[in-house]
Design an enzyme around this catalytic site. Structure first.
Site, PDB file in Angstrom:
ATOM      1  N   ALA A  33       0.878  -1.226   0.179  1.00 44.76           N
ATOM      2  CA  ALA A  33      -0.045   0.223  -0.082  1.00 44.76           C
ATOM      3  C   ALA A  33       0.814   0.784  -0.062  1.00 44.76           C
ATOM      4  O   ALA A  33       0.663   2.649  -0.175  1.00 44.76           O
ATOM      5  CB  ALA A  33      -0.927  -0.026   1.565  1.00 44.76           C
ATOM      6  N   TYR A  35       3.902   1.466  -1.608  1.00 47.36           N
ATOM      7  CA  TYR A  35       5.082   0.933  -2.558  1.00 47.36           C
ATOM      8  C   TYR A  35       3.199   2.201  -3.295  1.00 47.36           C
ATOM      9  O   TYR A  35       4.004   2.718  -4.308  1.00 47.36           O
ATOM     10  CB  TYR A  35       4.859   0.154  -2.854  1.00 47.36           C
ATOM     11  CG  TYR A  35       5.442   0.176  -4.320  1.00 47.36           C
ATOM     12  CD1 TYR A  35       4.661   0.046  -5.601  1.00 47.36           C
ATOM     13  CD2 TYR A  35       6.587   0.413  -4.998  1.00 47.36           C
ATOM     14  CE1 TYR A  35       5.131   0.145  -6.720  1.00 47.36           C
ATOM     15  CE2 TYR A  35       7.610   0.057  -5.896  1.00 47.36           C
ATOM     16  CZ  TYR A  35       6.375   0.814  -6.683  1.00 47.36           C
ATOM     17  OH  TYR A  35       7.254  -0.110  -8.254  1.00 47.36           O
ATOM     18  N   ASP A  36       2.168   1.559  -3.453  1.00 49.26           N
ATOM     19  CA  ASP A  36       1.111   2.319  -4.388  1.00 49.26           C
ATOM     20  C   ASP A  36       0.743   4.191  -3.801  1.00 49.26           C
ATOM     21  O   ASP A  36       0.795   4.672  -5.366  1.00 49.26           O
ATOM     22  CB  ASP A  36      -0.607   1.763  -4.160  1.00 49.26           C
ATOM     23  CG  ASP A  36      -0.129   0.031  -4.469  1.00 49.26           C
ATOM     24  OD1 ASP A  36       1.574  -0.755  -5.389  1.00 49.26           O
ATOM     25  OD2 ASP A  36      -0.788  -0.949  -4.028  1.00 49.26           O
ATOM     26  N   LEU A  82      -0.229  -4.393 -14.040  1.00 48.07           N
ATOM     27  CA  LEU A  82      -1.744  -3.820 -13.844  1.00 48.07           C
ATOM     28  C   LEU A  82      -1.499  -3.104 -13.206  1.00 48.07           C
ATOM     29  O   LEU A  82      -1.271  -2.266 -12.510  1.00 48.07           O
ATOM     30  CB  LEU A  82      -2.515  -5.135 -13.508  1.00 48.07           C
ATOM     31  CG  LEU A  82      -2.517  -6.192 -13.963  1.00 48.07           C
ATOM     32  CD1 LEU A  82      -3.306  -7.458 -13.513  1.00 48.07           C
ATOM     33  CD2 LEU A  82      -3.507  -5.747 -15.721  1.00 48.07           C
ATOM     34  N   GLU A 113     -11.293 -12.516 -11.755  1.00 49.11           N
ATOM     35  CA  GLU A 113     -10.167 -13.535 -11.339  1.00 49.11           C
ATOM     36  C   GLU A 113      -9.775 -13.239 -10.089  1.00 49.11           C
ATOM     37  O   GLU A 113      -9.512 -12.000 -10.251  1.00 49.11           O
ATOM     38  CB  GLU A 113      -9.156 -14.051 -12.170  1.00 49.11           C
ATOM     39  CG  GLU A 113      -9.725 -14.143 -13.980  1.00 49.11           C
ATOM     40  CD  GLU A 113      -8.163 -13.783 -14.712  1.00 49.11           C
ATOM     41  OE1 GLU A 113      -7.048 -14.836 -14.223  1.00 49.11           O
ATOM     42  OE2 GLU A 113      -8.483 -13.337 -15.691  1.00 49.11           O
ATOM     43  N   LYS A 115      -7.048 -11.931  -7.366  1.00 50.61           N
ATOM     44  CA  LYS A 115      -5.265 -11.554  -7.399  1.00 50.61           C
ATOM     45  C   LYS A 115      -4.307 -12.427  -6.474  1.00 50.61           C
ATOM     46  O   LYS A 115      -4.156 -11.883  -5.669  1.00 50.61           O
ATOM     47  CB  LYS A 115      -5.177 -10.209  -7.468  1.00 50.61           C
ATOM     48  CG  LYS A 115      -3.851  -9.301  -7.479  1.00 50.61           C
ATOM     49  CD  LYS A 115      -3.971  -7.975  -7.537  1.00 50.61           C
ATOM     50  CE  LYS A 115      -2.577  -7.258  -7.937  1.00 50.61           C
ATOM     51  NZ  LYS A 115      -1.165  -7.901  -6.802  1.00 50.61           N
ATOM     52  N   ARG A 136       9.395 -12.288 -14.100  1.00 48.12           N
ATOM     53  CA  ARG A 136       9.466 -11.046 -15.234  1.00 48.12           C
ATOM     54  C   ARG A 136      10.499 -10.722 -14.856  1.00 48.12           C
ATOM     55  O   ARG A 136      10.458 -10.003 -16.130  1.00 48.12           O
ATOM     56  CB  ARG A 136       7.893 -10.780 -13.751  1.00 48.12           C
ATOM     57  CG  ARG A 136       6.845  -9.572 -14.747  1.00 48.12           C
ATOM     58  CD  ARG A 136       6.535  -8.232 -13.892  1.00 48.12           C
ATOM     59  NE  ARG A 136       5.771  -9.342 -12.932  1.00 48.12           N
ATOM     60  CZ  ARG A 136       4.403  -8.489 -13.927  1.00 48.12           C
ATOM     61  NH1 ARG A 136       3.904  -8.473 -14.836  1.00 48.12           N
ATOM     62  NH2 ARG A 136       3.156  -9.265 -12.822  1.00 48.12           N
ATOM     63  N   CYS A 408      10.020 -13.357  36.533  1.00 54.60           N
ATOM     64  CA  CYS A 408       8.507 -12.465  36.036  1.00 54.60           C
ATOM     65  C   CYS A 408       8.110 -11.458  36.265  1.00 54.60           C
ATOM     66  O   CYS A 408       8.018 -11.105  36.838  1.00 54.60           O
ATOM     67  CB  CYS A 408       7.752 -14.258  36.401  1.00 54.60           C
ATOM     68  SG  CYS A 408       6.019 -13.717  36.122  1.00 54.60           S
TER      69      CYS A 408
END
EC number: 6.5.1.2
Length: 671
Positions: A33, A35-36, A82, A113, A115, A136, A408
């Site tokens: 998110a 990066y986008d 895409l 479809e 992703k 890729r 503890c």
């Protein structure tokens, strides 16, 4: 240099850095998110000043350069990525752009479809035989991973059927199912190997091994979703038709592919997939929407790095960045000390997250985490939020180390870490208030002794006021003593006393589960009860005898043996029986004499049942001679999958175990 030029330079440098980490090093530092968001910011600035767009801008290409350790393969047809949309409004705007470009008022037929969140690959078949495979890479040149892809059993080495093109390049996603991911990390923790942050990283790391023998050991799988080279043959003229043809030739295709004849149908598909996402058994991060007609795809064409006829409709981010403000240590019912990160609150997948588990000291060391660090938080489905990684490039100067306690934090007892275990534990036992509280909460829980009306807050008060020290003390409580608790009137107090009295009548399996023996869940407790029949026989069992029970290995057997060897535990059991806790005498079942399809079979239930409760199903299966286990293994004979079956179903399919649904189970129960 103008200010906007400086901004563009910085954004491009940042994006290239993160592309390198993601595509080349398989070690992303920021969530998708983020990066986008950076990419959108760069595009917006370039739209303002198109004269400043450079050929090497991240907006003009797909990914990062491949590693030199692999041979390189040049893609004859570029592997584009895409464009993304993130909400309904953006999708509807995309739909309108497509219709406007087609000069059409009629609805477009969309092929929708999943992703997949894995690694995009290209596989070339010549005369039906697999000859090469590549990543890729940067979209024009990828890494030659042919030897590794050949080890993936889902990918056919030779296509079967008629009319196979002379050269066919299939494109798709290699990914790792959740069950396989958990197994890889479980093995890594046991052997001290690399633990992966998520299935996508594990898939990429597995596929891009220089030694194919390592890849062969990883349960990778593959779905195809497109085509590159096509020579010496023909394919159907629709996207769905091509996928069906691929399937006919033996290539794996997702069964969640749907044609949608309106934007509303696409939105419905998106919502349904998002709802089903936690139960798929593998990671996805959205849906892909493509114009179904190949003729219309050709008419729409491409932009620089993506087709105009397709878009990725992404789900709300399951990863976000925030800061670790502090680390606190919690003590569980078995004494396990768990570090918990206190975070700057952040919205992740629609939920406000302010805490995240850090598991243990090894995990903190693996992450290299310090208090004050900027981190990536992941929340998938109902999974407890966790820290995926530290954003080292943005580490503040004022961070400080996390110091694991030597005593503890609740009772002050020494802590210990047994060799071979990752968990640090408090040695205080029931003198530790935290362990006492959690043990008692487990004892009265619905699947254990099922004491109605005795919630966590009541247990907290009973322990804090020193009214209760062991489970047996619960059955000595009076309405008068309970009335003294906060927000507890005489009627409520009497209801709790009545519930305790009712809970005395239980089953041997529930009683064993309620005792809170380490590693003994419901299924294991049921297996122990069914195998030994009586408490006396179980208490007398050796470690070797305990391992004869289905799904009980050396670790569980040792925990059970040690529990009953401890005098204080035996004393509590004696007190519980003295207070009237009881269960029916065992019914001896001779499996050889039972005429049932379940007799002698090891069965696993997964998912939710609609016709009966899970407990009823277990009881009926056991009565017919089945052994009901809690996890899927090579010893499992049958898996019964209800609705929303998850990783157990995926593992069963991976192992080739017979799977039936609830309707078939009910039919066989009556057989």
């Amino acid at each position: 240099m103008e200010p906007i030029e400086q901004q563009l330079t910085e954004l491009r440098t940042t994006l290239r850095h993160h592309e390198y980490l993601y595509h080349v090093m398989d070690a992303p530092e920021i969530p998708d998110a983020e990066y986008d968001r950076l990419m959108r910011e760069l595009r917006e600035l370039e739209a303002q000043r198109p004269d400043l767009i450079t050929p090497d801008s991240p907006t003009q290409r797909v990914g990062a350069a491949p590693l030199t350790a692999f041979n390189q393969i040049r893609h004859e047809v570029p592997m584009l990525s895409l464009d993304n949309v993130f909400d309904e409004e953006s999708f509807l705007a995309f739909n309108k752009r497509v219709q406007d470009r087609l000069k059409s008022t009629e609805n477009v037929i969309w092929c929708c479809e999943l992703k997949l969140d894995g690694l995009a690959v290209s596989i070339l078949y010549e005369n039906g035989v697999l000859v090469s495979a590549a990543t890729r890479g940067d979209g024009t040149t990828g890494e030659d991973i042919t030897s590794n892809v050949r080890t993936i059993r889902a990918i056919p080495l030779k296509l079967h059927g008629d009319n196979i093109p002379a050269r066919l390049e299939v494109r798709g996603e290699v990914f790792l199912p959740q069950a396989g991911f958990e197994k890889i990390n479980e093995d890594a923790r046991r052997t001290g190997g690399k633990v992966f942050a998520n299935p996508r990283n594990a898939a990429a790391g597995s596929l891009r091994q220089l030694d194919p023998r390592i890849t062969a050991k990883r349960p990778l799988t593959f779905f195809c979703y497109g085509v590159g080279i096509l020579e010496g043959g023909e394919l159907p003229d629709t996207h769905l038709g091509r996928l069906l043809q691929f399937k006919a030739w033996g290539l794996p295709v997702s069964d969640r592919v749907t044609l949608c004849d309106s934007p509303q149908a696409v939105l419905d598909f998106y919502r349904n997939v998002e709802k089903d996402r936690p139960t798929l058994g593998f990671d996805i991060d959205g849906v892909v929407i493509k114009v179904n007609s190949l003729a219309l795809q050709e008419q729409l064409g491409f932009v620089a790095r993506a087709p105009r006829w397709a878009v990725a409709f992404k789900f709300p981010a399951q990863e976000q960045m925030t800061f670790v403000r502090d680390v606190e240590f919690q003590v569980g019912r078995t004494g396990a000390i768990t570090p918990v990160a206190r975070l700057e609150p952040v919205q992740v997948a629609g939920v406000l997250v302010s805490n995240a588990t850090l598991h243990n000291a090894d995990e903190i060391e693996r992450l290299g985490l310090r208090i004050g660090d900027k981190v990536v938080i992941r929340r998938a489905g109902d999974v407890i939020p966790q820290v995926v990684n530290v954003v080292l490039s943005e580490r503040p100067e004022e961070t400080r180390p996390i110091v694991f306690p030597t005593h503890c934090p609740v009772c002050g007892s020494d802590v210990e870490r047994v060799e071979g275990e990752a968990v640090t534990r408090c040695t205080g036992g029931l003198i530790c208030g935290a362990q006492r509280k959690e043990s008692l909460k487990h004892f009265v829980s619905r699947r254990a002794m099922d004491v109605d009306g005795m919630g966590d807050k009541i247990i907290d008060q009973l322990v804090e006021r020193e009214y209760v020290h062991t489970p047996a003390d619960l059955f000595r409580l009076t309405a008068g003593k309970l009335t003294g608790l906060d927000r507890m009137g005489p009627k409520s107090a009497q209801n709790v006393v009545n519930a305790l009295e009712k809970a005395k009548a239980t089953t041997f399996a529930r009683f064993l589960y309620a005792l809170g023996i380490r590693e003994v869940g419901e299924a294991t407790a049921a297996g122990l009860a069914a195998y030994f029949g009586t408490l006396e026989a179980l208490q007398a069992a050796t470690i070797d005898e305990l391992q004869k029970v289905p799904d009980v290995g050396i670790v569980v057997a040792t925990h059970v043996f040690n529990f009953f060897a401890e005098e204080s535990n035996r004393d509590v059991i004696v007190q519980l029986l003295a207070e009237g806790v009881h269960w029916p005498a065992p019914v001896v079942i001779n499996v050889q004499e039972i005429d049932s399809p379940f007799a002698g079979k090891t069965v696993v239930l997964t998912g939710s049942l609609s016709q009966m409760s899970r407990d009823d199903a277990k009881a009926r299966l056991v009565a017919l001679g089945a052994k009901v286990a809690g996890s899927v293994s090579k010893k499992t004979d049958l898996v019964i999958a209800g609705e929303a079956a998850g990783s157990k179903l995926a593992k069963a399919q991976e192992l080739g175990i017979t799977v039936i649904d609830e309707a078939e189970m009910i039919r066989l129960l009556g057989a």
